[in-house]
Design an enzyme around this catalytic site. Structure first.
Site, short mmCIF file in Angstrom:
data_model
loop_
_atom_site.label_atom_id
_atom_site.label_comp_id
_atom_site.label_asym_id
_atom_site.label_seq_id
_atom_site.Cartn_x
_atom_site.Cartn_y
_atom_site.Cartn_z
N ASP A 168 0.84 -1.19 0.00
CA ASP A 168 0.00 0.00 0.00
C ASP A 168 0.88 1.25 0.00
O ASP A 168 2.11 1.17 -0.01
CB ASP A 168 -0.92 -0.04 1.22
CG ASP A 168 -2.32 0.46 0.92
OD1 ASP A 168 -2.48 1.26 -0.01
OD2 ASP A 168 -3.25 0.05 1.64
N ASP A 227 -9.97 3.05 -4.11
CA ASP A 227 -10.56 1.87 -3.47
C ASP A 227 -11.95 1.61 -4.02
O ASP A 227 -12.76 2.53 -4.19
CB ASP A 227 -10.66 2.06 -1.96
CG ASP A 227 -9.32 1.93 -1.26
OD1 ASP A 227 -8.32 1.60 -1.93
OD2 ASP A 227 -9.27 2.17 -0.04
#
Length: 426
Positions: A168, A227
């Site tokens: 991430d 996302d």
């Protein structure tokens, strides 16, 4: 509607030839680790033990998922990874080694990984390229990221038996300086390769730095947008974000629109309860577009007690065959126009397949049912074609010039389009 039809044909003529050439010639220079020759398939913890992002994960959950996937048909159709997201780590020890949360994984991760492997699956982990991960996971303190420890973490993961790493991109400011993903992701890629163990590398910087243009030599998959939330507006945002990116994908390196939400996120710890944010029709469209994009199929919902829609969608072997087609070409949108009496659009998506075949999706993003016509000349087919319905699993026969179908709101119909061979002639 003659004017609209003419406009559609003119617009299609301007873009389809170029798009089809791009689709057929696409293929990026990929990370040379021998992995992800087709898009990876698997499951991730993100939305199972509670709402998305609130799954705290534990050994029992992961092992029960492995038990289920080994027996519910997912293993047989190609789902092979079981991945922990931002929920498992706790701190670093005195030597700097990352330590799993001992309350959630009392024996560490190695016994869990061995259990998952024994069920026939590969195991994946999450980390962050910055100082801390994105989510505290219910703890009162931050969880260490991998910055400054790329090589050590890579060696630790390899020693545990990890075969998939997602990195991430939160908390990437160090001493007032913002880290450069074009430096950090290659560093972690090099560290993973240096372990000597093949480890699939998924980069997740949300498409902010257009990773499709530069990430292929370093990662097997790269997030191509924000996302994905369990909402139709989020699904449509993701779809639009991925239009035009097909040329950057190919064996070893794929655009990643993010997780599959089919069935809905969890709302309790009971696997029989789902809290869907979309309809089953929308989940079917989501899964179809992901397959046409040649995107990773990583499911994040609770598959331990599937709804009938989850089973029909996630185990659709015809659609999975499109996603995993050995030609290794990603699909793209080849036509779009305003739906009659609606405020949004009707769309045609196409993905090249082996043997000069195509998978074609007729997609209605509108609020009313619409008839959508596929002109076979859009695929550069001049003669008759043979159609197979990939959701009804039925061969429809031979058609000439065009095919029309009514598509429900937010729905999609997907077909395999094949040039007619002598044996197929009526």
């Amino acid at each position: 509607f003659g004017a609209i039809t003419l406009w559609v044909e003119l617009m299609a003529a301007r873009v389809v030839d170029a798009l089809l050439i791009t689709l057929l010639l696409s293929g990026a220079h990929a990370l040379d680790n021998g992995l992800a020759l087709t898009p990876p398939m698997g499951w991730n913890t993100w939305c199972t033990l509670g709402y998305c992002g609130y799954d705290r994960c534990n050994a029992q959950e992961v092992m029960s998922i492995a038990d289920t996937m080994a027996t519910n048909g997912m293993k047989e159709v190609g789902y092979e990874y079981i991945n922990l997201d931002d929920c498992w780590a706790d701190h670093r020890d005195a030597d700097g080694t990352i330590v799993p949360d001992e309350t959630r994984f009392p024996g560490g991760l190695v016994p869990v990984i061995q259990y998952v492997n024994a069920k026939g699956f590969k195991f994946g982990l999450y980390t962050d390229g910055g100082v801390y991960t994105c989510n505290k996971g219910g703890r009162p303190y931050n969880i260490p990221g991998s910055y400054g420890y790329y090589s050590q973490d890579a060696q630790t993961y390899a020693s545990w038996g990890v075969e998939y790493v997602k990195m991430d991109w939160c908390n990437h400011e160090v001493n007032g300086t913002t880290l450069d993903p074009k430096v950090q992701y290659p560093e972690m890629s090099k560290a993973l390769n240096a372990t000597g163990k093949p480890i699939l590398f998924n980069s997740c910087e949300w498409g902010e730095d257009e990773p499709w243009e530069w990430m292929a030599p370093y990662a097997n998959t790269w997030r191509s947008g924000p996302d994905h939330e369990d909402l139709w507006i989020s699904t449509m945002t993701i779809i639009e974000q991925n239009v035009g990116l097909s040329s950057f994908a190919g064996p070893g390196g794929w655009n990643d629109p993010d997780f599959i939400m089919t069935g809905g996120q969890a709302c309790t710890l009971n696997p029989s309860e789902h809290c869907p944010g979309q309809t089953d029709v929308e989940y079917k469209s989501e899964f179809s577009i992901w397959c046409l994009l040649a995107a990773p199929l990583i499911v994040v919902t609770d598959i331990r007690n599937m709804t009938s829609a989850m089973r029909d969608i996630l185990l659709n072997q015809d659609m999975i065959a499109v996603n995993q087609d050995k030609l290794g070409k990603a699909g793209d949108r080849i036509a779009i126009w305003p739906c009659v009496q609606d405020t949004v659009t009707c769309q045609i998506w196409a993905k090249p397949l082996v043997n000069n075949n195509y998978a074609v999706g007729l997609f209605n993003s509108g609020f009313l049912t619409h008839s959508i016509t596929l002109q076979f000349k859009l695929l550069n087919f001049t003669g008759s074609v043979y159609l197979r319905d990939l959701w009804q699993h039925q061969d429809l026969g031979v058609f000439t010039e065009s095919f029309t179908v009514d598509v429900e709101p937010h729905g999609i119909e997907v077909y395999k389009v094949m040039p007619v061979l002598p044996s197929m002639a009526p």
